[in-house]
Each structure stands twice: as C-alpha cells, then as structure tokens.
Design a protein around this motif. Structure first.
Motif, PDB file in Angstrom:
ATOM      1  N   LEU A  40      18.005  11.952  18.716  1.00 48.40           N
ATOM      2  CA  LEU A  40      18.221  10.613  19.263  1.00 48.40           C
ATOM      3  C   LEU A  40      19.623  10.168  18.860  1.00 48.40           C
ATOM      4  N   ASP A  41      20.601  10.776  19.495  1.00 43.51           N
ATOM      5  CA  ASP A  41      22.005  10.481  19.186  1.00 43.51           C
ATOM      6  C   ASP A  41      22.473   9.268  19.977  1.00 43.51           C
ATOM      7  N   GLU A  42      23.731   8.906  19.782  1.00 45.59           N
ATOM      8  CA  GLU A  42      24.278   7.702  20.413  1.00 45.59           C
ATOM      9  C   GLU A  42      24.187   7.748  21.938  1.00 45.59           C
ATOM     10  N   ALA A  43      24.515   8.879  22.538  1.00 45.78           N
ATOM     11  CA  ALA A  43      24.461   8.993  23.998  1.00 45.78           C
ATOM     12  C   ALA A  43      23.032   8.813  24.506  1.00 45.78           C
ATOM     13  N   THR A  44      22.077   9.396  23.811  1.00 48.82           N
ATOM     14  CA  THR A  44      20.675   9.278  24.220  1.00 48.82           C
ATOM     15  C   THR A  44      20.184   7.846  24.055  1.00 48.82           C
ATOM     16  N   ILE A  45      20.535   7.219  22.945  1.00 47.03           N
ATOM     17  CA  ILE A  45      20.139   5.833  22.703  1.00 47.03           C
ATOM     18  C   ILE A  45      20.730   4.923  23.788  1.00 47.03           C
ATOM     19  N   ASN A  46      21.986   5.121  24.126  1.00 46.61           N
ATOM     20  CA  ASN A  46      22.615   4.314  25.182  1.00 46.61           C
ATOM     21  C   ASN A  46      21.948   4.546  26.531  1.00 46.61           C
ATOM     22  N   ALA A  47      21.562   5.782  26.805  1.00 46.41           N
ATOM     23  CA  ALA A  47      20.887   6.085  28.070  1.00 46.41           C
ATOM     24  C   ALA A  47      19.530   5.397  28.128  1.00 46.41           C
TER      25      ALA A  47
END
Length: 95
Positions: A40-47
């Motif tokens: 659950l990295d930054e890109a996934t959280i933003n998505a």
C-alpha cells in the motif's frame, strides 16, 4: 479467492493487495510502473483515494476515506472495487 469483507491494510497478504492494484490499473485509477506490487504505497493510496472520491460523488456511496498515514481500505470500498455490484468504474480523467 480472497475475503473482501475484511479491511485491507499494510499487514494484508501482498498477493491480495496486488489484486486490488491490478483492478485499479484495469480501471485506470493507478498507472502501471508507478507502484510497488503488493504494497500500500503512495501511488496505490492516491489511486484508492481518487476512486473513493469518484464513488462518493457519482454513486452516492458512503466510504471511509483512506488515510495516507495509516492506510486501510474499508469494506464498502472493497465491495465496489472488487465488483460486488458487477459494474466497471473507469477513471473518467484517464480518457
């Protein structure tokens, strides 16, 4: 295969997180090669946040926004994202 009635967080099986990421990529909420599979990295959280915002605005769905500091994908979000309604929610900004 996976139980979508349990919230997903950083301790969730990385393969299950990868399934979520694949769905987000499939629906153009997450760009390929911008995230680490299974995290659950930054890109996934933003998505996820973008997807939730779309759902709240367009589906009148009540979802708990994902917190970037302690990310948890709630069960209602998982239900919509993992196709409980048998619908497809393509990111309108990706077109």
């Amino acid at each position: 295969m996976y139980d979508w009635t349990i919230p997903v967080d950083g301790e969730t099986d990385p393969n299950q997180i990868a399934v979520i990421q694949n769905r987000l990529v499939e629906w153009s909420w997450l760009l390929p090669d911008t995230f680490t599979p299974g995290l659950l990295d930054e890109a996934t959280i933003n998505a996820v946040a973008g997807f939730q915002g779309y759902c709240v605005e367009n589906l009148a769905t009540e979802l708990t926004p994902i917190d970037a500091e302690l990310p948890v994908i709630d069960v209602p979000t998982l239900g919509v994202l993992m196709n409980a309604l048998d619908e497809i929610y393509i990111n309108p900004n990706a077109m």
